[in-house]
Structures are given as C-alpha cells and as structure tokens.
Design a protein around this motif. Structure first.
Motif, PDB file in Angstrom:
ATOM      1  N   ALA A   1       0.859  -1.184   0.000  1.00 32.60           N
ATOM      2  CA  ALA A   1       0.000   0.000   0.000  1.00 32.60           C
ATOM      3  C   ALA A   1       0.892   1.231   0.000  1.00 32.60           C
ATOM      4  CB  ALA A   1      -0.905   0.015   1.226  1.00 32.60           C
ATOM      5  N   SER A   2       0.447   2.270  -0.683  1.00 32.16           N
ATOM      6  CA  SER A   2       1.205   3.515  -0.693  1.00 32.16           C
ATOM      7  C   SER A   2       0.266   4.689  -0.913  1.00 32.16           C
ATOM      8  CB  SER A   2       2.284   3.490  -1.776  1.00 32.16           C
ATOM      9  OG  SER A   2       1.694   3.370  -3.047  1.00 32.16           O
ATOM     10  N   VAL A   3       0.706   5.854  -0.430  1.00 30.47           N
ATOM     11  CA  VAL A   3      -0.057   7.082  -0.578  1.00 30.47           C
ATOM     12  C   VAL A   3       0.574   7.881  -1.710  1.00 30.47           C
ATOM     13  CG1 VAL A   3      -0.707   9.258   0.517  1.00 30.47           C
ATOM     14  CG2 VAL A   3      -0.757   7.127   1.823  1.00 30.47           C
ATOM     15  N   VAL A   4      -0.273   8.280  -2.657  1.00 33.71           N
ATOM     16  CA  VAL A   4       0.160   9.114  -3.775  1.00 33.71           C
ATOM     17  C   VAL A   4      -0.871  10.227  -3.919  1.00 33.71           C
ATOM     18  CG1 VAL A   4       0.708   9.199  -6.231  1.00 33.71           C
ATOM     19  CG2 VAL A   4       1.227   7.128  -4.921  1.00 33.71           C
ATOM     20  N   GLY A   5      -0.451  11.458  -3.626  1.00 35.04           N
ATOM     21  CA  GLY A   5      -1.390  12.575  -3.702  1.00 35.04           C
ATOM     22  C   GLY A   5      -2.498  12.395  -2.685  1.00 35.04           C
ATOM     23  N   SER A   6      -3.721  12.484  -3.153  1.00 35.62           N
ATOM     24  CA  SER A   6      -4.866  12.348  -2.242  1.00 35.62           C
ATOM     25  C   SER A   6      -5.498  10.959  -2.331  1.00 35.62           C
ATOM     26  CB  SER A   6      -5.917  13.416  -2.555  1.00 35.62           C
ATOM     27  OG  SER A   6      -6.395  13.228  -3.866  1.00 35.62           O
ATOM     28  N   ARG A   7      -4.690   9.985  -2.764  1.00 31.82           N
ATOM     29  CA  ARG A   7      -5.213   8.620  -2.849  1.00 31.82           C
ATOM     30  C   ARG A   7      -4.259   7.637  -2.194  1.00 31.82           C
ATOM     31  NH1 ARG A   7      -6.814   8.026  -9.107  1.00 31.82           N
ATOM     32  NH2 ARG A   7      -4.559   8.110  -9.202  1.00 31.82           N
ATOM     33  N   LEU A   8      -4.836   6.546  -1.747  1.00 29.68           N
ATOM     34  CA  LEU A   8      -4.079   5.445  -1.195  1.00 29.68           C
ATOM     35  C   LEU A   8      -4.261   4.269  -2.147  1.00 29.68           C
ATOM     36  CD1 LEU A   8      -4.088   4.389   2.505  1.00 29.68           C
ATOM     37  CD2 LEU A   8      -4.053   2.711   0.694  1.00 29.68           C
ATOM     38  N   GLN A   9      -3.166   3.713  -2.598  1.00 30.96           N
ATOM     39  CA  GLN A   9      -3.209   2.600  -3.539  1.00 30.96           C
ATOM     40  C   GLN A   9      -2.849   1.320  -2.796  1.00 30.96           C
ATOM     41  OE1 GLN A   9      -0.380   2.981  -6.697  1.00 30.96           O
ATOM     42  NE2 GLN A   9      -1.090   1.166  -7.768  1.00 30.96           N
ATOM     43  N   ILE A  10      -3.661   0.282  -3.005  1.00 35.43           N
ATOM     44  CA  ILE A  10      -3.382  -1.015  -2.393  1.00 35.43           C
ATOM     45  C   ILE A  10      -3.589  -2.105  -3.433  1.00 35.43           C
ATOM     46  CG2 ILE A  10      -5.730  -1.177  -1.430  1.00 35.43           C
ATOM     47  CD1 ILE A  10      -4.420  -2.804   0.915  1.00 35.43           C
ATOM     48  N   GLY A  11      -2.678  -3.040  -3.451  1.00 34.83           N
ATOM     49  CA  GLY A  11      -2.802  -4.213  -4.318  1.00 34.83           C
ATOM     50  C   GLY A  11      -3.254  -5.379  -3.465  1.00 34.83           C
ATOM     51  N   CYS A  12      -4.458  -5.865  -3.711  1.00 32.37           N
ATOM     52  CA  CYS A  12      -4.985  -6.943  -2.872  1.00 32.37           C
ATOM     53  C   CYS A  12      -6.104  -7.676  -3.603  1.00 32.37           C
ATOM     54  CB  CYS A  12      -5.504  -6.394  -1.550  1.00 32.37           C
ATOM     55  SG  CYS A  12      -6.958  -5.322  -1.711  1.00 32.37           S
ATOM     56  N   LEU A  13      -6.550  -8.749  -3.000  1.00 31.04           N
ATOM     57  CA  LEU A  13      -7.738  -9.428  -3.495  1.00 31.04           C
ATOM     58  C   LEU A  13      -8.947  -8.583  -3.091  1.00 31.04           C
ATOM     59  CD1 LEU A  13      -6.872 -13.101  -2.488  1.00 31.04           C
ATOM     60  CD2 LEU A  13      -6.835 -12.110  -4.794  1.00 31.04           C
ATOM     61  N   PRO A  14      -9.824  -8.282  -4.027  1.00 32.30           N
ATOM     62  CA  PRO A  14     -10.969  -7.414  -3.705  1.00 32.30           C
ATOM     63  C   PRO A  14     -11.803  -7.917  -2.537  1.00 32.30           C
ATOM     64  CG  PRO A  14     -10.833  -7.781  -6.066  1.00 32.30           C
ATOM     65  CD  PRO A  14      -9.817  -8.682  -5.430  1.00 32.30           C
ATOM     66  N   GLU A  15     -11.959  -9.225  -2.432  1.00 31.30           N
ATOM     67  CA  GLU A  15     -12.801  -9.778  -1.371  1.00 31.30           C
ATOM     68  C   GLU A  15     -12.167  -9.615   0.016  1.00 31.30           C
ATOM     69  OE1 GLU A  15     -10.686 -13.285  -3.450  1.00 31.30           O
ATOM     70  OE2 GLU A  15     -11.742 -11.469  -4.084  1.00 31.30           O
ATOM     71  N   ASP A  16     -10.868  -9.302   0.073  1.00 31.74           N
ATOM     72  CA  ASP A  16     -10.199  -9.107   1.359  1.00 31.74           C
ATOM     73  C   ASP A  16     -10.156  -7.637   1.792  1.00 31.74           C
ATOM     74  OD1 ASP A  16      -9.674 -11.817   1.517  1.00 31.74           O
ATOM     75  OD2 ASP A  16      -7.653 -11.635   0.667  1.00 31.74           O
ATOM     76  N   LEU A  17     -10.511  -6.737   0.917  1.00 29.79           N
ATOM     77  CA  LEU A  17     -10.375  -5.314   1.225  1.00 29.79           C
ATOM     78  C   LEU A  17     -11.208  -4.916   2.441  1.00 29.79           C
ATOM     79  CD1 LEU A  17      -9.192  -2.539   0.538  1.00 29.79           C
ATOM     80  CD2 LEU A  17     -11.174  -2.179  -0.951  1.00 29.79           C
ATOM     81  N   LYS A  18     -12.487  -5.226   2.420  1.00 34.54           N
ATOM     82  CA  LYS A  18     -13.405  -4.743   3.457  1.00 34.54           C
ATOM     83  C   LYS A  18     -13.051  -5.265   4.851  1.00 34.54           C
ATOM     84  CE  LYS A  18     -18.273  -4.682   4.784  1.00 34.54           C
ATOM     85  NZ  LYS A  18     -19.621  -5.112   4.412  1.00 34.54           N
ATOM     86  N   ASN A  19     -12.865  -6.564   4.990  1.00 32.59           N
ATOM     87  CA  ASN A  19     -12.717  -7.152   6.322  1.00 32.59           C
ATOM     88  C   ASN A  19     -11.279  -7.344   6.787  1.00 32.59           C
ATOM     89  OD1 ASN A  19     -15.515  -7.378   6.756  1.00 32.59           O
ATOM     90  ND2 ASN A  19     -15.567  -9.223   5.496  1.00 32.59           N
ATOM     91  N   VAL A  20     -10.333  -7.363   5.858  1.00 29.61           N
ATOM     92  CA  VAL A  20      -8.937  -7.610   6.239  1.00 29.61           C
ATOM     93  C   VAL A  20      -8.101  -6.339   6.164  1.00 29.61           C
ATOM     94  CG1 VAL A  20      -6.849  -8.936   5.703  1.00 29.61           C
ATOM     95  CG2 VAL A  20      -9.093 -10.011   5.459  1.00 29.61           C
ATOM     96  N   HIS A  21      -8.066  -5.700   4.996  1.00 31.21           N
ATOM     97  CA  HIS A  21      -7.126  -4.602   4.780  1.00 31.21           C
ATOM     98  C   HIS A  21      -7.633  -3.241   5.248  1.00 31.21           C
ATOM     99  CE1 HIS A  21      -4.783  -7.538   2.704  1.00 31.21           C
ATOM    100  NE2 HIS A  21      -5.741  -7.734   1.801  1.00 31.21           N
TER     101      HIS A  21
END
Length: 129
Positions: free
Chosen positions: A59-79
């Motif tokens: 995960a990294s912050v670029v400007g006013s966004r945070l970019q994360i590379g992950c499985l979409p189904e893990d975003l809500k409950n894990v990441h």
C-alpha cells in the motif's frame, strides 16, 4: 499552532482509477480526505512497512489517494481495518510533530524576546554624550 492539519481519513473508492479483474489481485485506489503533507506520507509508509498481519499487501499514498494491491474480497474485512489503524497512527504522530515544532518555535521566540529585553536594559544604562 499556525499550521492547520485536518486528520486524514479514507473517504471512498476511486472506481475510475481502480482495476478490479474478475479474479486475482486488484489495484485499488482509495480516496483520502485530503492530500497529506510529505512528513505524514513518510510516517504512513513507515508504519505500514512495520505493520504485520495475515494477508498483508502493498500500500502507498500518492497525492490524495491510497493505492493497495490486494484481493478485492479481502479489502473490506482484512485490509481496510488495518489501513485505518495505520492512518490513525500517522495522524497521531504527525499531530505530535506539529505540536513539538510549535513548542520549539514558541521557545525560540521567548529566547529572542529575552535577548532583546537584555539589550534594551543594557542600552538604558549607557550614555553616549
């Protein structure tokens, strides 16, 4: 404090920039409430680097966004919960940094004032006739 800092928060998902394939890893961009200052970004990256949990992704912050590379189904409950914790820590540490800088500034102003006062006191004792 002279510097106004509003705590950074995740406010949404940038569906235009995010790339979510039918399966596998996604490149997801989360919108932040503001573009954080450089020191805040360094703090976020430091705390994220040292954050350990199962299934951690990049995960990294670029400007006013945070970019994360992950499985979409893990975003809500894990990441997302872990990202929020790291953002809260970066907010806390950055606010502390600003407070320390402001305190140092005030202390320097007081030292300068005392030096000027001593010079004025000295000036009053001198005669230049």
């Amino acid at each position: 404090m002279n510097q106004i800092f509003r705590e950074i928060k995740i406010v949404g998902l940038d569906d235009e920039a995010s790339r979510v394939p039918p399966s596998g890893m996604a490149d997801i961009f989360l919108n932040l409430s503001d573009s954080p200052p450089n020191d805040w970004v360094r703090m976020f990256h430091h705390y994220w680097k040292h954050k350990f949990y199962t299934l951690k992704c990049s995960a990294s912050v670029v400007g006013s966004r945070l970019q994360i590379g992950c499985l979409p189904e893990d975003l809500k409950n894990v990441h997302l919960p872990e990202l929020k914790k790291v953002i809260a820590e970066a907010n806390l540490q950055y606010t502390g940094l600003l407070a320390k800088q402001e305190q140092e500034k005030q202390e320097q102003l007081e030292r300068d004032r005392l030096q000027r006062q001593r010079a004025l006191d000295l000036k009053k004792t001198l005669k230049f006739d």
